[in-house]
Each structure stands twice: as C-alpha cells, then as structure tokens.
Design an enzyme around this catalytic site. Structure first.
Site, mmCIF file in Angstrom:
data_model
loop_
_atom_site.group_PDB
_atom_site.id
_atom_site.type_symbol
_atom_site.label_atom_id
_atom_site.label_comp_id
_atom_site.label_asym_id
_atom_site.label_seq_id
_atom_site.Cartn_x
_atom_site.Cartn_y
_atom_site.Cartn_z
ATOM 1 C CB THR A 14 -8.101 -34.948 -3.107
ATOM 2 O OG1 THR A 14 -6.961 -34.365 -3.743
ATOM 3 C CG2 THR A 14 -7.986 -34.810 -1.609
ATOM 4 C CB ILE A 15 -12.990 -36.380 -2.932
ATOM 5 C CG1 ILE A 15 -12.723 -34.967 -2.411
ATOM 6 C CG2 ILE A 15 -14.256 -36.966 -2.298
ATOM 7 C CD1 ILE A 15 -12.501 -34.855 -0.937
ATOM 8 N N GLY A 114 -17.890 -28.801 -4.380
ATOM 9 C CA GLY A 114 -17.420 -27.877 -5.408
ATOM 10 C C GLY A 114 -18.486 -27.543 -6.434
ATOM 11 C CB SER A 143 -16.971 -27.683 0.556
ATOM 12 O OG SER A 143 -17.192 -26.732 1.584
ATOM 13 C CB CYS A 144 -13.291 -29.906 3.366
ATOM 14 S SG CYS A 144 -12.560 -28.522 2.467
ATOM 15 C CG ASN A 145 -13.232 -24.768 4.767
ATOM 16 O OD1 ASN A 145 -12.577 -24.854 5.804
ATOM 17 N ND2 ASN A 145 -12.684 -24.479 3.600
ATOM 18 C CG HIS A 198 -16.733 -20.999 3.479
ATOM 19 N ND1 HIS A 198 -15.951 -19.893 3.192
ATOM 20 C CD2 HIS A 198 -16.134 -22.050 2.890
ATOM 21 C CE1 HIS A 198 -14.904 -20.277 2.476
ATOM 22 N NE2 HIS A 198 -14.992 -21.576 2.276
ATOM 23 C CB ALA A 199 -22.137 -17.587 5.652
ATOM 24 C CG HIS A 224 -9.378 -25.877 5.504
ATOM 25 N ND1 HIS A 224 -8.823 -25.096 4.516
ATOM 26 C CD2 HIS A 224 -10.082 -26.833 4.852
ATOM 27 C CE1 HIS A 224 -9.175 -25.562 3.330
ATOM 28 N NE2 HIS A 224 -9.932 -26.627 3.502
ATOM 29 C CD GLN A 306 -6.556 -30.025 3.147
ATOM 30 O OE1 GLN A 306 -6.642 -29.765 4.354
ATOM 31 N NE2 GLN A 306 -5.404 -30.276 2.553
#
Lengths: 348, 348
Positions: A14-15, A114, A143-145, A198-199, A224, A306
């Site tokens: 994907t990336i 990741g 990451s994306c998020n 994520h935080a 997302h 994403q």
C-alpha cells in the site's frame, strides 16, 4: 550530494508503491529499485510500471524466476547504490530490516508508523518537526491516523494556544486490497482500554501535548474518520478564525457538505476516483460544516485516507534526512505541487 | 383503576413486538391487542404468539382476510377497550395517530423517540424523570441513543456534579431486519453539522445540561457505540468512584473486556444469542476497561442495543401515566426483574 537522491523502496504494498510513484514525480530524487518478497501481482505491477525489482535475499531470486519474473538483484546489492532506503514493509519488519540497513552507513533510513518509535532517531511529521530531522540518519514517518491528527494539531498550534486534545478515531477495518480482515458486522473497541496508542504516537512528535485518544474499528475499507475536540487555553477563538486558518493550511482541505452533498467517506472516494490516481486523497479532509466552536472548545470531523496520507511526509523525510532542502516550506511546496494536492476546498 | 392496565400496542415492528412481550411478563398490565398495517410476516408472528390482531381502518380488514389472516377489529375499536396505547409506528406516524388517540380521552398515550418532543406532555426516561410523568396524559419515551446517554448521565448526576458532556455516537446503519438501508462501505456524518440532534433530545429531559453530541453512521446492524466524555465541576473523582457507581446502577451493566474477551458489539450479541430472547440487551453496556479518568474528566465507551434498550422505559411509562405505581424504584424493580436484566457485570 551531487545529482538526484537515489532511493530504494523496500516493500511494494500500500505505502511502498505510492511512495515509489511520488518519488518519480520529484526532480531531485529517483527510485533505483523496489524490493518485493513475493512474486505476486504486486511484483508484476512494479515491472509494468518500469521499476527495477529486487528481492530480500539470494534465496528469493529462484522463487521469482520460476514464475518468469525478472529480478535485478538483492536488497543488499540495491543498498550499495542508494542514498536513502524507504522501508515500507509490514509493521514490525522494519526493525528487523534495520539490522541490514545499518551495514550500509551511507544510507539514510526512513521507516513507517507501524514500527516502534525507537526504530529511528526521530518520529517525523512535516508540518510539526521537519527541521528536527535535518541530516539525521533515520526517521520514522508516523502512521496515517497520527499524521492526520498532527496536521490538524500543528496547524492550529501555530495560531492558537492549545490546552487539551481529545480525539475519537473511527477506523476503517481493512484496506481495499485486504481480503481476510474483518470485522464484517461489528464495532470493535481497539483497544478496549483508553487511551489508544495514537495519543502516545502524537507525543513522539509533540511531547508536551495533553492528548487522549480512543479508537474503534468499523466495517469499512475506504477512510478513517476522526472526531477531534480541541480546547484552547485562551477564550475568544471563533469558528471563523478556525476556518480561516484551515483554509490557508497546507495539506488540509475543507469539504463543504451542504454545497457538494458530500457527507461521508464513500462520496469523498467517489470524487477521487474521477480525479486522482488510485483515488488517493493525501490531504487531511476536514468537514467544514462540522466545525463547531463552543466556549473554549473546537469540535470537528475529519477524514483520513489511510493508503495515501503519509506519502507527502515520506517525500519530505527524504529531503530532510539528506539535507538537500533545509527549508520545510520549500520541500513541502515542491511535494504538494508535484502530487497535485488541493488547496482550500475539496472539489471547489 | 381496578384490575390490570389494558394496553394497545399500535405497530408491531422492532419496538412494538418487544413491548408487547414485555407487557405480558408484568402482573399489572395486559396486551388487549396489537395493530398491524400490513399482512406480512410480522402479522403472522403476532398471531402465532397469541396476540389479538387489529388493523388501522375498516379498509385494511379485507387486505388481511384475503391472505387468510384473522383480524379482531380496527384500531378505534381497540382504543375503546384499553387504558393506554403504546404507539410504536414508524417515526412521524405517531403524531398523525395522535389525532385518532385524542378522540379517546380516557386512553393514555405513549410515543417513541422518533416523534418530535411536542407530541407528548413529557419526554420520558425512567432514571431521570419518572415522577414528572405521573398521571400525565401522554409521554414520549426518548430514542435508543438518547436513552443510553440519559441512563449514564442521570446515574452519574446522582453522585457527581457534571459540568459538561461531550459524546460521539457511532451508530449502526440499519436494524438486522432492514434489507434496503445502507451504507455498505462508508462512514457517514449524520448529520455533517454539529451538534447532532441527540444533544437536543437529551435536553428534553435534562434541559440544564451542557451537552454537545456528534454522530456518524457505520456499516453494521448490531448495536450503537458511544464515546462519552463527562467533565465534573469538582475535582477528585476517581476511576474507582465511577466504577462503584456504575456497578450498583440500575439498567447499566459493565463488561470486563480483559476477562471475557469481549471487545465489540458482535461478541456482546453472540453472548446474548445464547442467553436472551431475540439476543436482546436492554441494559446499557459500559466497557469497564475503557473507563478512564484524567483530571476532572471521565471518558468511556458504551454500547446500546437499539432494538431493545427502550423496552423497560416503555413499561415504566405505562405505570407512570396511569399512576398505578407512583414510586419510580418500585416500577423499575418490577420491570427489571421480570425482564431479567443483568446486575453489575455482563456474563459474570
């Protein structure tokens, strides 16, 4: 460094495939080769696009050539001839690959979100800390998020004093190409315990931020969606102030739901299918109608593609690590114009 | 009132059929008849369960009898012989039906949350305002999402001083029986503009509350999930304080994810399929692991079974409007024990 930066892309999923295409669009870097582990449709695609195909080890060469796929050499052979490696292998593999990369000390290393933060000297997000990565040996593009959250946070943080961020991430369950992942019919807490990672990941870039995130996974593949609540330590910030900043912001595009009829991710992607290769939307999409200010609090919905949102950041990371462009704005301008990112409003 | 309360259930869909069954489990009320508009599988089910079947008008009788389904009479004939009508027709129909109901002034009227608040004298949620509904002529049981929010808010509000509530609702797109609704692959803002109507609906019961809600719809049928953030006006509230209150709370059940492995809605429903008729979960399910307190803020995830959560409230509303039970606790205790609601922990 003389001439173009020579890049290896390890992993063509994907990336990787998106970063390889994006590098080709730049005038200051080139893809020397891409590395694939399996002789599948992805390998055939890479060759069809004219990339030189490499494999992880000597043992893999036979596996490819039995199926008639031509291989240019091994990862180590490729690393001898590049300035930068972009690791786009599945999460956790990058840390293992690092043992190989470090045997080539002239090669700068870029990892994806990741991997654990300690894989690289710096966790990277162009709008937040480009300069921190200048001339470093390695960087991890978050990451994306996290990239989506950081684009918003660092943009707002340049104009307003942020005291707290609270975000709820409604995550797509799988990418379109993933045929085994679920759920098909469930909303899963991911993880059940708060805060979600994520935080912590945002804090690898802006450690001083008071942020709590929570995440669920839902049965969809496209994008997302985040609900973000930002509290400011000074009152008086208006909705118009926020919209003005977001309109002018790099890598953020506002979608006007009432005007365009776009109220969700399927419609965003439908537009992108008409306009973009692979229906990619590397911009962070903020739903303008959702921007809501109440007292000292901003709330809004944003959507994150994403598959593509981290591509511009990977390109910038190549320039930052090699030091070929010390000015973040110049790097981002070049990246954004070559990738054709939208300005201000989606589709308007 | 002498003897049992006689109830008509108008509409035998998702809510109607559950309320009819729940009434049967009570010793102080009876279903005189249920009203169906179409001679379909729902009508056959009602007969199979032994309910007397009524139709909206004289014209509908032929439609049913052609298909061999026996009808006991019309809605108006039914209303002559009942004390209460529970309107469980599709949203917006209740307001039209009210014109018929008001021709029978001895009949108390209960509507569902799909109607506008002005359809009834009071918007109703047992834990919040049972006494307000006592002996009123009509009540509107608020919707599933609002019922879920209010159960949490009124429970916490009895123990702590709440200054703000912020909730993100991740809504199931359709009920299991709905065969035409979507989306199949999208996260839709519903609505794009904040706040969503749920905040306003909560305020029909607790008007003084500072609450903002936002909602998305996702491709799943089983349950809604809410992320709720509650700010307290006094500090010092601990996670343990919150858990103690929730454990002891009526109509709230805690699920321990780490112990049971339950991390989402599909697993909750799988357990309910083994234990409950129609896999109903009328309790509000709070994910214990997600309960997170930071400074003056509580954050948690909760799940709402949209098909059944309002059933206990409908039963209580019958007792409140008729005045047969002036004590909220006594009504709720009877409802909860007859419906077999869980206490404290889900499955433990």
């Amino acid at each position: 460094m003389v001439g173009k930066i020579r890049v290896a892309v390890n992993g063509y999923g994907t990336i990787g495939k998106r970063v390889a295409d994006a590098i080709r669009l730049q005038d200051d870097m080139d893809v020397v080769g891409v590395v694939k582990k399996s002789p599948d449709y992805g390998a055939l695609l890479a060759l069809k696009k004219g990339f030189n195909l490499y494999v992880p080890t000597q043992d893999d060469i036979d596996k490819f050539e039995i199926t008639g796929i031509q291989v240019s050499g091994t990862l180590e052979e490729l690393l001898e001839n590049v300035d930068v490696v972009v690791d786009a292998t599945p999460g956790g593999m990058g840390a293992k690959n690092k043992q190989i990369y470090t045997r080539f000390p002239h090669v700068k290393q870029i990892f994806q979100g990741g991997e654990k933060p300690d894989v690289a000297e710096v966790s990277f997000s162009s709008l937040c800390n480009y300069k921190e990565a200048l001339n470093k040996a390695s960087a991890r593009v978050v990451s994306c998020n996290t990239t989506g959250l950081l684009r918003l946070i660092c943009t707002l943080g340049n104009h307003f004093k942020i005291s707290r961020v609270r975000a709820v991430l409604i995550r797509r369950a799988a990418d379109p190409r993933e045929v085994k992942k679920g759920p098909i019919n469930s909303i899963n807490l991911n993880p059940p315990r708060l805060p979600s990672h994520h935080a912590l990941d945002v804090k690898t870039v802006v450690p001083w931020l008071d942020i709590v995130t929570a995440a669920v996974v839902v049965p969809t593949t496209l994008m997302h969606v985040h609900h973000v609540a930002v509290r400011f330590s000074e009152g008086g910030v208006t909705r118009e102030d926020i919209l003005r900043v977001l309109e002018d912001a790099r890598r953020i595009v506002l979608v006007k739901s009432a005007v365009t009829g776009i109220k969700g991710t399927a419609q965003l992607i439908e537009v992108a299918r008409d306009l973009r290769p692979r229906n990619d939307i590397p911009e962070l999409v903020v739903f303008e109608d959702s921007v809501h200010v109440e007292k000292d609090e901003l709330m809004l919905f944003q959507a994150v593609h994403q598959e593509s949102i981290v591509v511009p950041e990977n390109i910038d990371a190549i320039r930052a690590l090699t030091g070929i462009e010390p000015d973040p704005e110049k790097s981002m301008s070049k990246t954004d114009s070559t990738l054709g990112l939208s300005k201000k409003f989606f589709l308007l």
